[in-house]
Design a protein around this motif. Structure first.
Motif, PDB file in Angstrom:
ATOM      1  N   SER A  66       0.830  -1.208   0.000  1.00  0.00           N
ATOM      2  CA  SER A  66       0.000   0.000   0.000  1.00  0.00           C
ATOM      3  C   SER A  66       0.861   1.254   0.000  1.00  0.00           C
ATOM      4  O   SER A  66       0.573   2.223  -0.720  1.00  0.00           O
ATOM      5  CB  SER A  66      -0.932   0.002   1.217  1.00  0.00           C
ATOM      6  N   ALA A  67       1.927   1.251   0.801  1.00  0.00           N
ATOM      7  CA  ALA A  67       2.832   2.402   0.820  1.00  0.00           C
ATOM      8  C   ALA A  67       3.479   2.593  -0.542  1.00  0.00           C
ATOM      9  O   ALA A  67       3.638   3.728  -1.021  1.00  0.00           O
ATOM     10  CB  ALA A  67       3.895   2.212   1.898  1.00  0.00           C
ATOM     11  N   GLY A  68       3.827   1.488  -1.190  1.00  0.00           N
ATOM     12  CA  GLY A  68       4.417   1.585  -2.525  1.00  0.00           C
ATOM     13  C   GLY A  68       3.466   2.195  -3.537  1.00  0.00           C
ATOM     14  O   GLY A  68       3.850   3.069  -4.328  1.00  0.00           O
ATOM     15  N   HIS A  69       2.204   1.763  -3.524  1.00  0.00           N
ATOM     16  CA  HIS A  69       1.220   2.323  -4.459  1.00  0.00           C
ATOM     17  C   HIS A  69       0.911   3.780  -4.135  1.00  0.00           C
ATOM     18  O   HIS A  69       0.688   4.598  -5.041  1.00  0.00           O
ATOM     19  CB  HIS A  69      -0.056   1.488  -4.429  1.00  0.00           C
ATOM     20  N   LEU A  70       0.889   4.123  -2.852  1.00  0.00           N
ATOM     21  CA  LEU A  70       0.648   5.509  -2.465  1.00  0.00           C
ATOM     22  C   LEU A  70       1.763   6.412  -2.988  1.00  0.00           C
ATOM     23  O   LEU A  70       1.503   7.489  -3.554  1.00  0.00           O
ATOM     24  CB  LEU A  70       0.547   5.620  -0.948  1.00  0.00           C
ATOM     25  N   LEU A  71       3.005   5.983  -2.805  1.00  0.00           N
ATOM     26  CA  LEU A  71       4.133   6.766  -3.301  1.00  0.00           C
ATOM     27  C   LEU A  71       4.099   6.889  -4.819  1.00  0.00           C
ATOM     28  O   LEU A  71       4.380   7.963  -5.380  1.00  0.00           O
ATOM     29  CB  LEU A  71       5.446   6.132  -2.854  1.00  0.00           C
ATOM     30  N   SER A  72       3.733   5.799  -5.506  1.00  0.00           N
ATOM     31  CA  SER A  72       3.631   5.852  -6.965  1.00  0.00           C
ATOM     32  C   SER A  72       2.531   6.815  -7.400  1.00  0.00           C
ATOM     33  O   SER A  72       2.694   7.558  -8.377  1.00  0.00           O
ATOM     34  CB  SER A  72       3.360   4.457  -7.532  1.00  0.00           C
ATOM     35  N   GLY A  73       1.412   6.803  -6.672  1.00  0.00           N
ATOM     36  CA  GLY A  73       0.325   7.708  -7.002  1.00  0.00           C
ATOM     37  C   GLY A  73       0.716   9.164  -6.842  1.00  0.00           C
ATOM     38  O   GLY A  73       0.409  10.009  -7.692  1.00  0.00           O
ATOM     39  N   VAL A  74       1.396   9.459  -5.743  1.00  0.00           N
ATOM     40  CA  VAL A  74       1.843  10.836  -5.511  1.00  0.00           C
ATOM     41  C   VAL A  74       2.844  11.260  -6.585  1.00  0.00           C
ATOM     42  O   VAL A  74       2.770  12.371  -7.129  1.00  0.00           O
ATOM     43  CB  VAL A  74       2.462  10.964  -4.101  1.00  0.00           C
ATOM     44  N   ARG A  75       3.781  10.374  -6.904  1.00  0.00           N
ATOM     45  CA  ARG A  75       4.792  10.706  -7.914  1.00  0.00           C
ATOM     46  C   ARG A  75       4.148  10.964  -9.270  1.00  0.00           C
ATOM     47  O   ARG A  75       4.506  11.928  -9.971  1.00  0.00           O
ATOM     48  CB  ARG A  75       5.804   9.568  -8.020  1.00  0.00           C
ATOM     49  N   ARG A  76       3.193  10.121  -9.651  1.00  0.00           N
ATOM     50  CA  ARG A  76       2.550  10.309 -10.952  1.00  0.00           C
ATOM     51  C   ARG A  76       1.701  11.568 -10.993  1.00  0.00           C
ATOM     52  O   ARG A  76       1.616  12.226 -12.025  1.00  0.00           O
ATOM     53  CB  ARG A  76       1.721   9.075 -11.290  1.00  0.00           C
ATOM     54  N   ALA A  77       1.088  11.903  -9.871  1.00  0.00           N
ATOM     55  CA  ALA A  77       0.322  13.146  -9.825  1.00  0.00           C
ATOM     56  C   ALA A  77       1.235  14.351  -9.997  1.00  0.00           C
ATOM     57  O   ALA A  77       0.925  15.296 -10.731  1.00  0.00           O
ATOM     58  CB  ALA A  77      -0.446  13.247  -8.512  1.00  0.00           C
ATOM     59  N   VAL A  78       2.393  14.316  -9.331  1.00  0.00           N
ATOM     60  CA  VAL A  78       3.347  15.427  -9.420  1.00  0.00           C
ATOM     61  C   VAL A  78       3.889  15.563 -10.833  1.00  0.00           C
ATOM     62  O   VAL A  78       4.105  16.681 -11.328  1.00  0.00           O
ATOM     63  CB  VAL A  78       4.501  15.202  -8.417  1.00  0.00           C
TER      64      VAL A  78
END
Length: 335
Positions: A66-78
């Motif tokens: 979950s932490a990995g997907h959250l970080l990926s989501g934030v990175r892709r949004a940025v």
């Protein structure tokens, strides 16, 4: 994909958090609040890792992925939003976070950190032998969890005929585990330091400590003690020192972003060897919890409070067995 949807584990078994999610919502949320409180409580203790408890209560891999997907989501949004690409890719990653598991866990962890920090601080400082003995028994019993998970995980295949999980550790597994144990033993043997709590040092120590927090057996609090920042951090938490805590949170975020994606990848692609390494790390880190040691972490022979230490170690061992029994009742199987 729903928030609770999960890819099948490499062994083909249904993940334990999926089975837990099939319980009535209030029971599932309450159970995860308690799990989070247990994780948060032990994170205040030098030498005991919240990752150990996360393994025991069956949410470790859920938290990592979950932490990995959250970080990926934030990175892709940025990356995507400023370029006009929208938020679809970010939203897809965020939907893969198991929010119904993670949110109650985080609430329970935060509440325990605030409520238990002062109590744990007094117990550890006033009763060092007894407290280390208690948590020695807890971690010793917990070693069974990654050991058994590794036994059921498939081996990294060398050929199409080599994909199997036979329930036994191979000679290579034992060698890898022994190497990890030796490395962890050396790390936790480093004498505690005493550094100036400058802003860069606070951030650096937090980044290293949060990486240790993620690894079962290796305690974030113990790493802070090695840097000489454990008492300062605990005091900042108790005194609500927002300036100190802000820099600590920034460093922890950097460490989390740097380490969690790597751990997510190895769990997904090399699950068995990762669990073997985690088993070894937990065994090696037992050295940090040997009840009799001096201020420089030199091990000593038992010389006082032997009966109390033995009783508390047995209590810690039994507590883990009790937690595993409850988890079996809730999820339908042991780790």
């Amino acid at each position: 994909m729903s928030n609770d949807a999960v890819t099948a584990s490499p062994t083909g078994a249904q993940p334990r958090h999926r089975r837990a999610a099939e319980l009535p919502a209030w029971r599932s949320h309450s159970a995860n609040l308690v799990r989070g409180a247990l994780i948060g409580t032990v994170e205040t203790v030098p030498g005991v890792s919240g990752g150990t408890v996360a393994l025991v209560v069956g949410v470790y891999e859920t938290l990592i992925t979950s932490a990995g997907h959250l970080l990926s989501g934030v990175r892709r949004a940025v990356v995507d939003v400023p370029r006009g690409r929208g938020t679809e890719r970010a939203a897809a990653e965020l939907r893969r976070v198991h929010w119904r598991v993670v949110v109650p866990l985080l609430i329970g962890m935060a509440a325990a950190l605030v409520l238990m920090a002062r109590l744990i601080e007094g117990f550890v400082e006033d009763q060092p032998i007894q407290s280390r003995a208690l948590f020695f028994g807890l971690v010793l019993a917990s070693v069974w969890v990654p050991f058994s998970l590794a036994s059921r995980a498939t081996r990294t295949p060398r050929s199409d005929d080599d994909i199997r999980a036979d329930g036994r550790w191979s000679g290579r597994d034992y060698l890898v585990g022994a190497g990890a144990a030796a490395a962890a033993f050396l790390v936790v043997s480093i004498p505690p330091g005493n550094v100036d709590p400058s802003k860069p040092m606070i951030m650096f120590a937090a980044a290293i400590a949060v990486s240790a927090l993620i690894l079962p057996g290796l305690s974030g609090s113990f790493i802070l003690l090695t840097f000489g920042l454990y008492e300062a951090t605990l005091s900042a938490l108790n005194d609500r020192d927002l300036g100190f805590l802000a820099f600590f949170a920034a460093g922890a975020t950097i460490g989390l972003a740097s380490f969690v994606k790597l751990l997510q990848w190895v769990l997904e692609h090399h699950r068995r060897v990762t669990l073997v390494v985690l088993t070894g790390v937990m065994v090696g880190c037992l050295r940090a919890l040997w009840p009799w040691q001096d201020d420089d972490r030199a091990l000593q022979a038992p010389d006082e409070h032997i009966a109390a230490a033995a009783g508390l170690a047995a209590l810690g061992f039994a507590a883990v067995l009790a937690v595993l029994a409850v988890e079996r009742r809730v999820t339908g199987r042991l780790p």
